[in-house]
Design a protein around this motif. Structure first.
Motif, PDB file in Angstrom:
ATOM      1  N   VAL A 178     119.874 114.762  25.121  1.00  0.00           N
ATOM      2  CA  VAL A 178     120.408 114.830  26.471  1.00  0.00           C
ATOM      3  C   VAL A 178     121.874 114.423  26.518  1.00  0.00           C
ATOM      4  CG1 VAL A 178     118.182 114.421  27.551  1.00  0.00           C
ATOM      5  CG2 VAL A 178     119.644 112.473  26.988  1.00  0.00           C
ATOM      6  N   SER A 179     122.365 113.820  25.447  1.00  0.00           N
ATOM      7  CA  SER A 179     123.760 113.388  25.422  1.00  0.00           C
ATOM      8  C   SER A 179     124.687 114.483  24.922  1.00  0.00           C
ATOM      9  CB  SER A 179     123.915 112.146  24.544  1.00  0.00           C
ATOM     10  OG  SER A 179     125.268 111.723  24.515  1.00  0.00           O
ATOM     11  N   ARG A 348     135.843 118.490  19.000  1.00  0.00           N
ATOM     12  CA  ARG A 348     136.284 117.116  18.791  1.00  0.00           C
ATOM     13  C   ARG A 348     135.228 116.044  19.072  1.00  0.00           C
ATOM     14  NH1 ARG A 348     141.579 114.907  20.490  1.00  0.00           N
ATOM     15  NH2 ARG A 348     140.920 113.647  18.701  1.00  0.00           N
ATOM     16  N   ARG A 349     134.029 116.441  19.436  1.00  0.00           N
ATOM     17  CA  ARG A 349     133.056 115.431  19.860  1.00  0.00           C
ATOM     18  C   ARG A 349     132.505 114.591  18.712  1.00  0.00           C
ATOM     19  NH1 ARG A 349     127.789 119.065  21.560  1.00  0.00           N
ATOM     20  NH2 ARG A 349     127.809 120.515  19.792  1.00  0.00           N
ATOM     21  N   GLY A 350     132.529 115.126  17.479  1.00  0.00           N
ATOM     22  CA  GLY A 350     132.054 114.342  16.346  1.00  0.00           C
ATOM     23  C   GLY A 350     130.556 114.105  16.399  1.00  0.00           C
ATOM     24  N   ALA A 351     130.120 113.097  15.660  1.00  0.00           N
ATOM     25  CA  ALA A 351     128.693 112.781  15.591  1.00  0.00           C
ATOM     26  C   ALA A 351     128.242 112.121  16.884  1.00  0.00           C
ATOM     27  CB  ALA A 351     128.408 111.869  14.405  1.00  0.00           C
ATOM     28  N   CYS A 352     127.038 112.453  17.296  1.00  0.00           N
ATOM     29  CA  CYS A 352     126.481 111.889  18.522  1.00  0.00           C
ATOM     30  C   CYS A 352     125.967 110.479  18.248  1.00  0.00           C
ATOM     31  CB  CYS A 352     125.351 112.776  19.047  1.00  0.00           C
ATOM     32  SG  CYS A 352     124.565 112.156  20.551  1.00  0.00           S
ATOM     33  N   LYS A 353     126.386 109.528  19.052  1.00  0.00           N
ATOM     34  CA  LYS A 353     125.938 108.152  18.882  1.00  0.00           C
ATOM     35  C   LYS A 353     124.488 107.961  19.336  1.00  0.00           C
ATOM     36  CE  LYS A 353     130.583 106.254  19.531  1.00  0.00           C
ATOM     37  NZ  LYS A 353     131.433 105.364  20.352  1.00  0.00           N
ATOM     38  N   ARG A 354     123.984 108.948  20.082  1.00  0.00           N
ATOM     39  CA  ARG A 354     122.634 108.820  20.627  1.00  0.00           C
ATOM     40  C   ARG A 354     121.577 109.360  19.665  1.00  0.00           C
ATOM     41  NH1 ARG A 354     120.926 107.895  25.910  1.00  0.00           N
ATOM     42  NH2 ARG A 354     118.904 108.773  26.470  1.00  0.00           N
TER      43      ARG A 354
END
Length: 360
Positions: A178-179, A348-354
Motif C-alpha cells: 500500500v506504500s 527515484r523512490r528507491g527501496a520501499c521501507k515498508r
C-alpha cells in the motif's frame, strides 16, 4: 487426537486468504483514508448548512465572479443541496475505502465514484483563479485571496485525499504494497528504466505546450497582434496589458523549462554552480510537490477555458483566438507534467521501507 502446535499457520494465511492478511505491507495506511473521510464529511455538512439557509455560500450565482463559474445562473437554494448530497456520498465512499478488509460494495463502484468526484470538482468547482491567487500568496497579499478560491482549494484537497485513499485501497485488495504499489510479479511500466522512457516524452510535451501560449504574449508585447484583432491589441497597448502579459508568460516559460529537471541529471544532483549544494542529491519532494501542484492548477485552468468556450462566454473567438485558444490546451500541459512527475517518482523512490521491494 492430534495436538496442535502453537506456531501452526492460521488458515487465513493460506491460499485463499485476503491479500491484506498475507504481508504487513498490505495493511492499510489509516491516516490518509480517515483524513479524506473527515475532509469530505466536514465539507458535506458545510454544504448542508448552506442548503438550509446559512450565509457564505461560495459557488454559482453567489460567487463573487459568477461569470467564471460553471453554475453562473444557479443560486444557493438550488445548488447547495446537490453539493451537500455529492460530498456526503463521497464521504461515505471514503469511509468504505478507509476501513480495513474488502467491502461488499464492488471495488469498481468505489473507484468509479472517486474518479467522478475528481472530475466533477476539477471540471466544475475549481477554475483558473486558484492559479491566479497563487500570485497573491507569493506577494504575501493574503487578504486579496477570494473566498470562493479558498473553497475551491479545500474541495480539490478533499478529493485529492480521496484519490490517495482509493489508490491505497486498490493496492490492498490486489496484494500490492500500500506504500509503493510494488508486487512480487515485477515492476513493468513502473520500473526505473521504463519510467525513464515514457517520462522523457511526457516532460518534453510539458515544456512545449506552455511555450505555445507564451509565444502569443511575446508577440503582442513586440507589436504583433498574433491571434487578436488590431482593435483589441490597441486597447491592450494603451493599458500596458501586453507587457504585463509577456512578463507572466516569461515566468511560465521559465517554469516549464524547470520540467526538464524531471529527466535531466541536474534534477537529481545539484549542479556545480549552486554553491553549498553542489554535488548533493536533490530531495525528490523538492521536485515532486511543486510539479504536482502546478499540474493540478494548469489542468483546472485549461478545463475552465474549454468550458467557457462551449458556454459562448468569449467575444468574437474567431478573430481573437489568440486570447483564449492557447489556454484550452493547458490540460495537455497538466497531464503531461503529472505523467513526467510520476515517472520521476518511479525513478527515484528507491527501496520501499515498508515492504523492502526495490532494493538492489
Amino acid at each position: 487426537m492430534t495436538r496442535t502446535t502453537r506456531n501452526a499457520p492460521s488458515p487465513r494465511a493460506g491460499r485463499g486468504a485476503p491479500p491484506e492478511h498475507r504481508h504487513p505491507a498490505h495493511t492499510p495506511r489509516v491516516p490518509v483514508g480517515w483524513a479524506a473521510f473527515l475532509a469530505l464529511i466536514g465539507y458535506g455538512l458545510a454544504q448542508l448548512y448552506w442548503a438550509l439557509g446559512g450565509r457564505g455560500f461560495p459557488f454559482g450565482a453567489d460567487d463573487a465572479n459568477p461569470e467564471y463559474s460553471a453554475f453562473e445562473h444557479i443560486g444557493r437554494a438550488q445548488l447547495a443541496p446537490w453539493l451537500a448530497a455529492g460530498f456526503l456520498l463521497c464521504a461515505a465512499v471514503a469511509l468504505l475505502l478507509a476501513l480495513p478488509g474488502r467491502r461488499r460494495v464492488p471495488a469498481p463502484v468505489l473507484l468509479g465514484v472517486t474518479a467522478l468526484a475528481v472530475a466533477a470538482v476539477l471540471g466544475t468547482l475549481a477554475d483558473f483563479r486558484i492559479l491566479g491567487n497563487l500570485a497573491y500568496v507569493f506577494m504575501l497579499r493574503f487578504s486579496a485571496i477570494n473566498w470562493t478560491v479558498i473553497n475551491q482549494v479545500f474541495a480539490v484537497v478533499a478529493v485529492g485525499l480521496m484519490t490517495m485513499s482509493a489508490v491505497a485501497y486498490q493496492r490492498r485488495i490486489t496484494g500490492a504494497c500500500v506504500s509503493c504499489g510494488r508486487t512480487d510479479s515485477g515492476a513493468g511500466w513502473t520500473s526505473p528504466a521504463a519510467a525513464a522512457r515514457w517520462g522523457r516524452k511526457a516532460a518534453y510535451t510539458a515544456v512545449v505546450v506552455p511555450l505555445v501560449y507564451a509565444s502569443t504574449r511575446w508577440a503582442w508585447a513586440l507589436g504583433y497582434p498574433l491571434g487578436i484583432s488590431d482593435k483589441l491589441w490597441q486597447e491592450g497597448k494603451r493599458d500596458h496589458l501586453w507587457l504585463f502579459g509577456a512578463a507572466l508568460a516569461t515566468m511560465g516559460a521559465l517554469g516549464s523549462l524547470l520540467t526538464l529537471g524531471l529527466v535531466q541529471r541536474w534534477g537529481e544532483v545539484f549542479p556545480r554552480w549552486m554553491i553549498g549544494l553542489r554535488g548533493r542529491r536533490v530531495p525528490p519532494a523538492l521536485a515532486i510537490v511543486p510539479a504536482s501542484l502546478v499540474a493540478v492548477m494548469v489542468t483546472t485552468a485549461g478545463i475552465m477555458y474549454i468550458r467557457l468556450h462551449f458556454q459562448g462566454a468569449f467575444d468574437d473567438p474567431k478573430h481573437n483566438w489568440g486570447a483564449t485558444v492557447p489556454e484550452t490546451i493547458w490540460p495537455v500541459w497538466g497531464i503531461a507534467l503529472a505523467a513526467a512527475t510520476l515517472a520521476y517518482y518511479f525513478r527515484r523512490r528507491g527501496a520501499c521501507k515498508r515492504c523492502g521491494r526495490g532494493s538492489r
